[in-house]
Motif scaffolding. Structure first.
Motif, PDB file in Angstrom:
ATOM      1  N   LEU A 120     -16.985 -10.455   4.233  1.00 44.94           N
ATOM      2  CA  LEU A 120     -15.604 -10.132   4.584  1.00 44.94           C
ATOM      3  C   LEU A 120     -14.803  -9.932   3.299  1.00 44.94           C
ATOM      4  N   VAL A 121     -13.937  -8.906   3.279  1.00 50.54           N
ATOM      5  CA  VAL A 121     -13.154  -8.652   2.068  1.00 50.54           C
ATOM      6  C   VAL A 121     -11.652  -8.516   2.324  1.00 50.54           C
ATOM      7  N   ALA A 122     -11.222  -8.221   3.555  1.00 51.52           N
ATOM      8  CA  ALA A 122      -9.795  -8.036   3.849  1.00 51.52           C
ATOM      9  C   ALA A 122      -9.550  -8.368   5.311  1.00 51.52           C
ATOM     10  N   PHE A 123      -8.267  -8.565   5.670  1.00 53.80           N
ATOM     11  CA  PHE A 123      -7.949  -8.900   7.056  1.00 53.80           C
ATOM     12  C   PHE A 123      -6.595  -8.339   7.457  1.00 53.80           C
ATOM     13  N   SER A 124      -6.361  -8.335   8.766  1.00 52.31           N
ATOM     14  CA  SER A 124      -5.099  -7.886   9.343  1.00 52.31           C
ATOM     15  C   SER A 124      -4.815  -8.762  10.558  1.00 52.31           C
ATOM     16  N   LEU A 125      -3.552  -9.158  10.738  1.00 50.12           N
ATOM     17  CA  LEU A 125      -3.162 -10.007  11.854  1.00 50.12           C
ATOM     18  C   LEU A 125      -2.402  -9.215  12.912  1.00 50.12           C
ATOM     19  N   ARG A 126      -2.695  -9.501  14.173  1.00 47.92           N
ATOM     20  CA  ARG A 126      -1.912  -8.968  15.289  1.00 47.92           C
ATOM     21  C   ARG A 126      -0.886 -10.030  15.672  1.00 47.92           C
ATOM     22  N   VAL A 127       0.390  -9.697  15.524  1.00 51.05           N
ATOM     23  CA  VAL A 127       1.462 -10.682  15.698  1.00 51.05           C
ATOM     24  C   VAL A 127       2.502 -10.152  16.681  1.00 51.05           C
ATOM     25  N   GLU A 128       2.875 -11.007  17.623  1.00 54.96           N
ATOM     26  CA  GLU A 128       3.949 -10.669  18.564  1.00 54.96           C
ATOM     27  C   GLU A 128       5.285 -11.033  17.925  1.00 54.96           C
ATOM     28  N   PRO A 129       6.241 -10.094  17.854  1.00 55.96           N
ATOM     29  CA  PRO A 129       7.535 -10.421  17.254  1.00 55.96           C
ATOM     30  C   PRO A 129       8.303 -11.430  18.097  1.00 55.96           C
ATOM     31  N   LEU A 130       9.310 -12.018  17.484  1.00 58.05           N
ATOM     32  CA  LEU A 130      10.162 -13.002  18.153  1.00 58.05           C
ATOM     33  C   LEU A 130      10.748 -12.418  19.426  1.00 58.05           C
ATOM     34  N   THR A 131      10.624 -13.148  20.530  1.00 57.05           N
ATOM     35  CA  THR A 131      11.259 -12.774  21.790  1.00 57.05           C
ATOM     36  C   THR A 131      12.193 -13.892  22.211  1.00 57.05           C
ATOM     37  N   PHE A 132      13.462 -13.554  22.425  1.00 56.48           N
ATOM     38  CA  PHE A 132      14.421 -14.586  22.820  1.00 56.48           C
ATOM     39  C   PHE A 132      15.365 -14.010  23.861  1.00 56.48           C
ATOM     40  N   PRO A 133      15.488 -14.647  25.034  1.00 56.51           N
ATOM     41  CA  PRO A 133      14.632 -15.778  25.444  1.00 56.51           C
ATOM     42  C   PRO A 133      13.260 -15.263  25.841  1.00 56.51           C
ATOM     43  N   GLY A 134      12.281 -16.092  25.738  1.00 56.38           N
ATOM     44  CA  GLY A 134      10.932 -15.687  26.105  1.00 56.38           C
ATOM     45  C   GLY A 134       9.902 -16.663  25.592  1.00 56.38           C
ATOM     46  N   ASP A 135       8.648 -16.371  25.885  1.00 60.64           N
ATOM     47  CA  ASP A 135       7.519 -17.213  25.500  1.00 60.64           C
ATOM     48  C   ASP A 135       6.899 -16.617  24.238  1.00 60.64           C
ATOM     49  N   ASN A 136       7.156 -17.223  23.102  1.00 63.20           N
ATOM     50  CA  ASN A 136       6.635 -16.721  21.837  1.00 63.20           C
ATOM     51  C   ASN A 136       5.191 -17.174  21.612  1.00 63.20           C
ATOM     52  N   THR A 137       4.401 -16.288  20.996  1.00 66.30           N
ATOM     53  CA  THR A 137       2.994 -16.606  20.718  1.00 66.30           C
ATOM     54  C   THR A 137       2.631 -16.457  19.250  1.00 66.30           C
ATOM     55  N   ASP A 164      -0.143  -4.223   8.407  1.00 64.64           N
ATOM     56  CA  ASP A 164      -0.975  -3.589   7.382  1.00 64.64           C
ATOM     57  C   ASP A 164      -2.124  -4.509   6.977  1.00 64.64           C
ATOM     58  N   TRP A 165      -3.179  -3.909   6.473  1.00 61.43           N
ATOM     59  CA  TRP A 165      -4.300  -4.680   5.934  1.00 61.43           C
ATOM     60  C   TRP A 165      -3.862  -5.404   4.662  1.00 61.43           C
ATOM     61  N   SER A 166      -4.454  -6.553   4.455  1.00 61.54           N
ATOM     62  CA  SER A 166      -4.271  -7.246   3.179  1.00 61.54           C
ATOM     63  C   SER A 166      -4.945  -6.437   2.078  1.00 61.54           C
ATOM     64  N   ASP A 167      -4.678  -6.810   0.830  1.00 53.91           N
ATOM     65  CA  ASP A 167      -5.486  -6.296  -0.263  1.00 53.91           C
ATOM     66  C   ASP A 167      -6.932  -6.736  -0.040  1.00 53.91           C
ATOM     67  N   ALA A 168      -7.845  -6.091  -0.702  1.00 54.90           N
ATOM     68  CA  ALA A 168      -9.266  -6.417  -0.543  1.00 54.90           C
ATOM     69  C   ALA A 168      -9.751  -7.293  -1.690  1.00 54.90           C
ATOM     70  N   CYS A 169     -10.578  -8.276  -1.364  1.00 59.24           N
ATOM     71  CA  CYS A 169     -11.248  -9.061  -2.398  1.00 59.24           C
ATOM     72  C   CYS A 169     -12.280  -8.168  -3.101  1.00 59.24           C
ATOM     73  N   PRO A 170     -12.401  -8.263  -4.422  1.00 58.74           N
ATOM     74  CA  PRO A 170     -13.368  -7.418  -5.138  1.00 58.74           C
ATOM     75  C   PRO A 170     -14.811  -7.634  -4.683  1.00 58.74           C
ATOM     76  N   LYS A 171     -15.191  -8.901  -4.416  1.00 59.78           N
ATOM     77  CA  LYS A 171     -16.554  -9.171  -3.954  1.00 59.78           C
ATOM     78  C   LYS A 171     -16.553  -9.695  -2.529  1.00 59.78           C
ATOM     79  N   GLY A 172     -15.809 -10.769  -2.259  1.00 61.47           N
ATOM     80  CA  GLY A 172     -15.800 -11.316  -0.913  1.00 61.47           C
ATOM     81  C   GLY A 172     -14.859 -12.493  -0.761  1.00 61.47           C
ATOM     82  N   VAL A 173     -14.566 -12.813   0.491  1.00 62.05           N
ATOM     83  CA  VAL A 173     -13.722 -13.946   0.860  1.00 62.05           C
ATOM     84  C   VAL A 173     -14.524 -15.233   0.732  1.00 62.05           C
ATOM     85  N   CYS A 174     -13.903 -16.272   0.154  1.00 61.64           N
ATOM     86  CA  CYS A 174     -14.614 -17.541  -0.023  1.00 61.64           C
ATOM     87  C   CYS A 174     -13.822 -18.740   0.482  1.00 61.64           C
ATOM     88  N   GLY A 175     -12.694 -18.510   1.173  1.00 57.39           N
ATOM     89  CA  GLY A 175     -11.920 -19.625   1.708  1.00 57.39           C
ATOM     90  C   GLY A 175     -10.713 -19.124   2.471  1.00 57.39           C
TER      91      GLY A 175
END
Length: 202
Positions: A120-137, A164-175
């Motif tokens: 693994l070298v990079a990641f991206s998160l799927r995030v629900e924006p703030l909803t008010f009033p509502g059930d935030n996740t 957006d994707w994060s920057d990429a690790c040159p070799k790999g993710v270690c933590g």
């Protein structure tokens, strides 16, 4: 205080500040070369402790902890945790699992693996924006890019959008390190809000 001692203290203070108050062990400080993160993480919760693959290991796969949709009037939390599956390039031998703090709800998926000996070298998160009033996740799902360009998407939920994707690790993710909102009783829970990954070169 000499210049070397002063530089060491400054480095320690910078690590403390950038890790949300969590100081890495000396082994982790010596091993990681950079940190990659995303700009769309959720705003609730606190950064937990960092967890590192053993020396010489990199993340070849991942699994996630997800609470399924709760329906009305349940409280959805969606993505609760991320685990890295660390190897020396062969997921069938000597796999070591690392996990920073996770939320209280849901169950763990089966690991998804990079093909062959990729990391693994990079990641991206799927995030629900703030909803008010509502059930935030907050965070709902995560995807990773492997060193050969293959993209792996976790079996999370579909609310919100990928940033957006994060920057990429040159070799790999270690933590990794996660940002978790602790259980709030009868109030709205979001569990995992954000994450960042550590890169190593050996």
């Amino acid at each position: 205080m000499g210049p070397q001692a002063g530089a060491g203290l400054l480095l320690l203070l910078l690590l403390w500040a950038t890790r949300g108050g969590q100081v890495l062990t000396s082994d982790a400080q010596q091993r990681y070369t950079s940190i990659v993160d995303v700009a769309n993480g959720g705003t609730w919760g606190d950064w937990a402790w960092p967890e590192m693959c053993p020396t010489g290991y990199f993340a070849s796969g991942f699994s996630i902890k997800v609470e399924p949709p709760q329906g009305f009037p349940g409280d959805d939390t969606a993505l609760n945790g991320i685990r890295l599956h660390c190897t020396r390039g062969n997921p069938e031998q000597n796999t070591h699992v690392v996990e920073s703090q996770s939320g209280s709800w849901g169950s763990w998926s089966e690991p998804l693996w990079c093909p062959g000996t990729g990391f693994l070298v990079a990641f991206s998160l799927r995030v629900e924006p703030l909803t008010f009033p509502g059930d935030n996740t907050a965070a709902n799902n995560v995807r990773f890019r492997c060193s050969d360009g293959v993209e792996l998407e976790g079996p999370g939920l579909s609310w919100g959008d990928y940033g957006d994707w994060s920057d990429a690790c040159p070799k790999g993710v270690c933590g990794l390190q996660t940002k978790i909102q602790r259980p709030r009783g009868l109030r709205d829970d979001t569990a995992l809000n954000d994450a960042r990954l550590f890169c190593c070169d050996g």
